[in-house]
Design a protein around this motif. Structure first.
Motif, PDB file in Angstrom:
ATOM      1  N   GLU A  11       0.836  -1.209   0.000  1.00 40.94           N
ATOM      2  CA  GLU A  11       0.000   0.000   0.000  1.00 40.94           C
ATOM      3  C   GLU A  11       0.867   1.254   0.000  1.00 40.94           C
ATOM      4  N   VAL A  12       1.874   1.279   0.868  1.00 41.15           N
ATOM      5  CA  VAL A  12       2.748   2.443   0.957  1.00 41.15           C
ATOM      6  C   VAL A  12       3.551   2.595  -0.330  1.00 41.15           C
ATOM      7  N   ALA A  13       4.023   1.495  -0.882  1.00 41.10           N
ATOM      8  CA  ALA A  13       4.772   1.551  -2.143  1.00 41.10           C
ATOM      9  C   ALA A  13       3.921   2.170  -3.249  1.00 41.10           C
ATOM     10  N   ALA A  14       2.666   1.794  -3.320  1.00 39.06           N
ATOM     11  CA  ALA A  14       1.779   2.354  -4.346  1.00 39.06           C
ATOM     12  C   ALA A  14       1.594   3.853  -4.132  1.00 39.06           C
ATOM     13  N   ALA A  15       1.407   4.276  -2.891  1.00 35.28           N
ATOM     14  CA  ALA A  15       1.256   5.705  -2.599  1.00 35.28           C
ATOM     15  C   ALA A  15       2.549   6.453  -2.923  1.00 35.28           C
ATOM     16  N   PHE A  16       3.686   5.895  -2.522  1.00 36.16           N
ATOM     17  CA  PHE A  16       4.980   6.530  -2.780  1.00 36.16           C
ATOM     18  C   PHE A  16       5.226   6.656  -4.288  1.00 36.16           C
ATOM     19  N   GLU A  17       4.936   5.618  -5.050  1.00 30.11           N
ATOM     20  CA  GLU A  17       5.132   5.661  -6.495  1.00 30.11           C
ATOM     21  C   GLU A  17       4.214   6.695  -7.151  1.00 30.11           C
ATOM     22  N   ALA A  18       2.994   6.819  -6.675  1.00 30.55           N
ATOM     23  CA  ALA A  18       2.077   7.821  -7.219  1.00 30.55           C
ATOM     24  C   ALA A  18       2.564   9.234  -6.879  1.00 30.55           C
ATOM     25  N   TYR A  19       3.081   9.415  -5.665  1.00 31.72           N
ATOM     26  CA  TYR A  19       3.655  10.707  -5.287  1.00 31.72           C
ATOM     27  C   TYR A  19       4.842  11.033  -6.198  1.00 31.72           C
ATOM     28  N   GLU A  20       5.711  10.068  -6.417  1.00 29.19           N
ATOM     29  CA  GLU A  20       6.893  10.279  -7.254  1.00 29.19           C
ATOM     30  C   GLU A  20       6.488  10.671  -8.676  1.00 29.19           C
ATOM     31  N   ARG A  21       5.451  10.042  -9.222  1.00 30.62           N
ATOM     32  CA  ARG A  21       4.962  10.411 -10.565  1.00 30.62           C
ATOM     33  C   ARG A  21       4.495  11.860 -10.579  1.00 30.62           C
ATOM     34  N   ALA A  22       3.744  12.257  -9.542  1.00 31.47           N
ATOM     35  CA  ALA A  22       3.270  13.646  -9.473  1.00 31.47           C
ATOM     36  C   ALA A  22       4.451  14.611  -9.365  1.00 31.47           C
ATOM     37  N   LEU A  23       5.467  14.236  -8.600  1.00 27.55           N
ATOM     38  CA  LEU A  23       6.654  15.075  -8.447  1.00 27.55           C
ATOM     39  C   LEU A  23       7.371  15.246  -9.789  1.00 27.55           C
ATOM     40  N   VAL A  24       7.616  14.153 -10.481  1.00 24.51           N
ATOM     41  CA  VAL A  24       8.317  14.196 -11.766  1.00 24.51           C
ATOM     42  C   VAL A  24       7.501  14.951 -12.808  1.00 24.51           C
ATOM     43  N   ASP A  25       6.171  14.819 -12.749  1.00 23.67           N
ATOM     44  CA  ASP A  25       5.285  15.505 -13.699  1.00 23.67           C
ATOM     45  C   ASP A  25       5.019  16.958 -13.310  1.00 23.67           C
ATOM     46  N   ASN A  26       5.568  17.401 -12.176  1.00 27.63           N
ATOM     47  CA  ASN A  26       5.330  18.748 -11.644  1.00 27.63           C
ATOM     48  C   ASN A  26       3.833  19.021 -11.450  1.00 27.63           C
ATOM     49  N   ASP A  27       3.112  18.006 -11.013  1.00 21.54           N
ATOM     50  CA  ASP A  27       1.680  18.101 -10.728  1.00 21.54           C
ATOM     51  C   ASP A  27       1.520  18.554  -9.267  1.00 21.54           C
ATOM     52  N   VAL A  28       1.444  19.862  -9.062  1.00 15.21           N
ATOM     53  CA  VAL A  28       1.430  20.418  -7.708  1.00 15.21           C
ATOM     54  C   VAL A  28       0.256  19.878  -6.902  1.00 15.21           C
ATOM     55  N   ASP A  29      -0.931  19.904  -7.450  1.00 16.33           N
ATOM     56  CA  ASP A  29      -2.092  19.390  -6.709  1.00 16.33           C
ATOM     57  C   ASP A  29      -1.927  17.915  -6.393  1.00 16.33           C
ATOM     58  N   GLY A  30      -1.398  17.158  -7.356  1.00 17.17           N
ATOM     59  CA  GLY A  30      -1.146  15.743  -7.130  1.00 17.17           C
ATOM     60  C   GLY A  30      -0.160  15.517  -5.997  1.00 17.17           C
ATOM     61  N   MET A  31       0.935  16.265  -6.004  1.00 17.87           N
ATOM     62  CA  MET A  31       1.937  16.138  -4.930  1.00 17.87           C
ATOM     63  C   MET A  31       1.327  16.464  -3.579  1.00 17.87           C
ATOM     64  N   LEU A  32       0.657  17.604  -3.512  1.00 17.54           N
ATOM     65  CA  LEU A  32       0.120  18.058  -2.229  1.00 17.54           C
ATOM     66  C   LEU A  32      -0.955  17.124  -1.698  1.00 17.54           C
ATOM     67  N   GLY A  33      -1.603  16.396  -2.584  1.00 12.73           N
ATOM     68  CA  GLY A  33      -2.618  15.440  -2.164  1.00 12.73           C
ATOM     69  C   GLY A  33      -2.051  14.301  -1.334  1.00 12.73           C
ATOM     70  N   PHE A  34      -0.742  14.127  -1.343  1.00 14.55           N
ATOM     71  CA  PHE A  34      -0.116  13.071  -0.550  1.00 14.55           C
ATOM     72  C   PHE A  34       0.403  13.564   0.797  1.00 14.55           C
ATOM     73  N   PHE A  35       0.255  14.844   1.089  1.00 20.05           N
ATOM     74  CA  PHE A  35       0.728  15.386   2.362  1.00 20.05           C
ATOM     75  C   PHE A  35      -0.433  15.616   3.324  1.00 20.05           C
TER      76      PHE A  35
END
Length: 122
Positions: A11-35
């Motif tokens: 579960e954590v790996a899936a969340a971490f990988e999704a966060y990393e994708r948002a970070l690399v894509d510069n998806d600010v809303d996506g990144m912040l959704g994980f905090f």
């Protein structure tokens, strides 16, 4: 307390990988959704307390350099609702590896980063 239960690590790996994708894509809303709302983040030359500070900082930043890669990512879980993720990161053409640590908690809305620290060696 059980540590590193496979289903929790997954579960954590899936969340971490999704966060990393948002970070690399510069998806600010996506990144912040994980905090979490009150998350504290220490960056290489910055610091944010809470989502609003982080939003202002993220919007002002440009995207990451192309080709970011991760190395030696480790996920350790403690019980069903706490995890620590550590990884090294780098970019093509550089021998410097940065360091990233995130503490995650299972909150009612899902897995969220509650504290993060990013650094690079001098």
């Amino acid at each position: 307390m059980e540590r590193d239960r496979p289903e929790v690590v997954a579960e954590v790996a899936a969340a971490f990988e999704a966060y990393e994708r948002a970070l690399v894509d510069n998806d600010v809303d996506g990144m912040l959704g994980f905090f979490a709302d009150r998350a504290v983040r220490f960056g290489i030359a910055d610091q944010q307390n809470g989502l609003e500070e982080q939003r202002r900082w993220r919007v002002a930043q440009g995207p990451l350099p192309a080709g970011r890669f991760l190395k030696e990512t480790q996920i350790h879980t403690y019980g069903m609702s706490t995890a620590v993720v550590t990884t090294l990161f780098g970019y093509p053409g550089s021998v410097v590896l940065g360091r990233q640590t995130q503490s995650w908690a299972r909150l009612p809305e899902g897995w969220r980063i509650i504290t993060a620290h990013v650094s690079e060696p001098a």
